[in-house]
Scaffold this motif. Sequence first.
Motif, short mmCIF file in Angstrom:
data_model
loop_
_atom_site.label_atom_id
_atom_site.label_comp_id
_atom_site.label_asym_id
_atom_site.label_seq_id
_atom_site.Cartn_x
_atom_site.Cartn_y
_atom_site.Cartn_z
N VAL A 192 23.25 39.35 9.75
CA VAL A 192 24.49 38.59 9.63
C VAL A 192 24.63 38.14 8.18
CG1 VAL A 192 25.68 36.48 10.31
CG2 VAL A 192 24.36 37.78 12.01
N VAL A 193 25.79 38.40 7.59
CA VAL A 193 26.05 37.97 6.21
C VAL A 193 27.14 36.92 6.24
CG1 VAL A 193 26.60 38.72 3.88
CG2 VAL A 193 25.53 40.32 5.48
N SER A 194 26.80 35.72 5.76
CA SER A 194 27.78 34.64 5.80
C SER A 194 27.88 33.96 4.44
CB SER A 194 27.38 33.64 6.87
OG SER A 194 28.41 32.70 7.05
N GLY A 195 29.01 33.35 4.16
CA GLY A 195 29.22 32.68 2.87
C GLY A 195 30.28 33.40 2.06
N GLY A 196 30.83 32.71 1.08
CA GLY A 196 31.95 33.24 0.31
C GLY A 196 31.68 34.57 -0.37
N GLU A 217 5.41 23.91 -8.95
CA GLU A 217 6.11 24.83 -8.05
C GLU A 217 7.35 24.19 -7.43
OE1 GLU A 217 4.19 27.99 -6.38
OE2 GLU A 217 3.85 27.88 -8.55
N LEU A 218 7.61 22.93 -7.79
CA LEU A 218 8.69 22.19 -7.13
C LEU A 218 10.01 22.96 -7.14
CD1 LEU A 218 9.38 19.31 -5.91
CD2 LEU A 218 10.32 18.80 -8.16
N ASP A 219 10.68 22.94 -6.01
CA ASP A 219 11.96 23.59 -5.83
C ASP A 219 13.02 22.76 -6.58
OD1 ASP A 219 13.70 25.34 -4.75
OD2 ASP A 219 13.74 24.44 -2.76
N VAL A 220 13.58 23.33 -7.64
CA VAL A 220 14.63 22.62 -8.40
C VAL A 220 15.87 23.52 -8.48
CG1 VAL A 220 15.24 21.42 -10.56
CG2 VAL A 220 12.87 21.41 -9.76
N PRO A 221 16.68 23.53 -7.43
CA PRO A 221 17.85 24.41 -7.45
C PRO A 221 18.92 23.90 -8.41
CG PRO A 221 17.87 23.06 -5.47
CD PRO A 221 16.59 22.76 -6.19
N SER A 222 19.82 24.77 -8.80
CA SER A 222 20.94 24.37 -9.66
C SER A 222 21.79 23.34 -8.93
CB SER A 222 21.79 25.60 -9.97
OG SER A 222 23.08 25.18 -10.39
N PRO A 223 22.09 22.22 -9.59
CA PRO A 223 22.93 21.21 -8.93
C PRO A 223 24.44 21.43 -9.15
CG PRO A 223 21.84 20.27 -10.85
CD PRO A 223 21.60 21.76 -10.88
N THR A 224 24.83 22.60 -9.64
CA THR A 224 26.25 22.82 -9.93
C THR A 224 27.12 22.54 -8.70
OG1 THR A 224 25.80 24.44 -11.63
CG2 THR A 224 27.98 24.50 -10.67
N PHE A 225 26.69 23.03 -7.55
CA PHE A 225 27.49 22.90 -6.34
C PHE A 225 27.40 21.50 -5.74
CE2 PHE A 225 28.11 23.65 -1.71
CZ PHE A 225 29.41 24.14 -1.77
N THR A 226 26.17 20.97 -5.68
CA THR A 226 26.00 19.66 -5.05
C THR A 226 26.29 18.52 -6.02
OG1 THR A 226 23.68 19.74 -5.62
CG2 THR A 226 24.24 20.44 -3.42
N LEU A 284 21.71 36.39 6.09
CA LEU A 284 21.83 36.22 4.63
C LEU A 284 22.98 35.25 4.39
CD1 LEU A 284 21.37 37.04 1.61
CD2 LEU A 284 23.05 38.86 1.98
N LEU A 285 22.63 34.11 3.81
CA LEU A 285 23.64 33.09 3.51
C LEU A 285 23.89 33.13 2.01
CD1 LEU A 285 25.14 30.85 4.99
CD2 LEU A 285 23.17 29.38 4.61
N VAL A 286 25.07 33.60 1.61
CA VAL A 286 25.37 33.71 0.17
C VAL A 286 26.70 33.05 -0.15
CG1 VAL A 286 24.12 35.66 -0.84
CG2 VAL A 286 26.03 36.11 0.69
N SER A 287 26.62 31.94 -0.88
CA SER A 287 27.85 31.22 -1.21
C SER A 287 27.72 30.63 -2.61
CB SER A 287 28.08 30.12 -0.18
OG SER A 287 27.07 29.15 -0.31
N GLY A 288 28.67 29.76 -2.96
CA GLY A 288 28.61 29.11 -4.26
C GLY A 288 27.48 28.10 -4.35
N GLY A 289 27.02 27.62 -3.20
CA GLY A 289 26.00 26.59 -3.20
C GLY A 289 24.66 27.03 -2.64
N ALA A 334 24.14 32.69 -5.70
CA ALA A 334 24.80 33.95 -6.06
C ALA A 334 26.27 33.72 -6.44
CB ALA A 334 24.70 34.94 -4.90
N GLY A 335 26.96 32.90 -5.66
CA GLY A 335 28.37 32.65 -5.94
C GLY A 335 28.56 31.93 -7.27
#
Lengths: 142, 349
Positions: B277-281, A54-63, B132-137, B161-162
């Motif tokens: 509140v909707v925040s992020g790009g 169940e480990l949370d493995v988000p996309s690392p594209t941004f980080t 709701l926090l929606v950005s590239g990251g 989502a971004g």
Amino acid sequence: MNHISNTEEDTIKIAQDLAKEIRENDVIALHGNLGMGKSVFARALIRACTDDPELDVPSPTFTLVQLYDTPKGQIAHFDLYRLEDPEEIFDIGWEDALSTGITIIEWPDRLGPYLPRERVDIHLQAGDNGNLTRKILIERVS
Amino acid sequence: MNILGIETSCDETAAAVVNSNGEILSNLVLSQLKEHQAFGGVVPEIAARAHIDHLHTLIAAALKDADIDLEDIDGIAATSGPGLIGGVMIGMIAGKALAASRNLPFIAVNHLEGHALTPRLTDDITFPYLLLLVSGGHTQLLVAEGVGQFTLLGKTLDDAAGECFDKSAKLMGLPYPGGPELQKIAMECADGAAAIERFPLPTPMKGRKEPDFSFSGLKTAVRTHVEALPAGELQRADVADLAYAFQETMADVIADRCTKAMKYFTNNYTTKEPTLVVSGGVAANKVIRARLEKLCNEKGFQSYAPPIKLCGDNAAMIAWAGLERLKKGLKDPLDFKAKPRWPLDEVKA
């Protein structure tokens, strides 16, 4: 070794099998275009290595890189999609990662000359029977 | 009370000064000062090196812009996670050094708490509110209950989502940054209903009880549609149709997840005026924004989005979060460890 994956579940199973053979200091390079399942494969591999389905493995594209502690040592999961110049790799903890554990790299071609020679290459390509099928080629090179 | 904020957790090097009246005295982001000679021209997109080269100049510029001296600063707030560890360390250590040399309180701010508290800086929104926090990251839904008190309702299990917007745009052959380009070409779609029928897309997680998100399957479906188009250069009208269908699907998924979160909020919190509140790009996307405003109207929620400039990564939000924490007596020791992974519901109150 060539595999055919007909579903996401197949891809996950192939990654889980590979996890059994992964050793400390391995570098795993995931090749394939957008939407080919590189992140799905990486996620399954990391979950298998941590023994946490169940480990949370988000996309690392941004980080650019995410770190995970596992019984096999630290895993550094790089996504170099946003890298514009291979030199930038040294700004994001590359040398530390290579010297401390397992390194998984998405978009390894972005590394140019810095792609380690000893590595496990994984190529994900579109399969022949339908949109979601994949050919997965796994090859240890040195 | 004046707080200096420092943000270096990802691509942006930023410094700002905010006071306890909620006034932003200065708010500098390096990438927005590209042409500025003092910063030596080009800023690389991946800014870990830019942080160390420019942070001190940027801090000095932020103080000058605010027209105050370091003597008038009452606390130093620096992003201490989550993010790229090298970047976080640079800002955090700079913040600690300043705090130590001036004997000022140091506040280790969670980057996400900065985003989460921004509506209180700009519009004095009162707790609790749905965010709701929606950005590239990041893509997450949470309830802000108080300073350092958040309940995470759902988050993305894969892509943000971004990121899905940008990568899908790339698959459609659109230039970077993909999100705004995708929105632009979708407006050229002649028949929306026909476009949706022509390019059916999955609505991941829709209907699921927990308001989590998943976008990687959507990106793959876009790829499949692009590949099924006639070989050669993509036709503009085809891309317009696909972009339209994609954007509607994103709006559907986000609205569906927000509906679940609103239900949870209404059942568990008592407030006179429930607010989303909707925040992020991604909040800048007009179709998504309109869909969420409509949803808020239907459900009796107020909708609020901070100004675009404060939706992206910035240091004013870090200074403000630091100020809110300091007002509650929350400060951090100088041996505070940077946290590359630091979910909002693990922030201390």
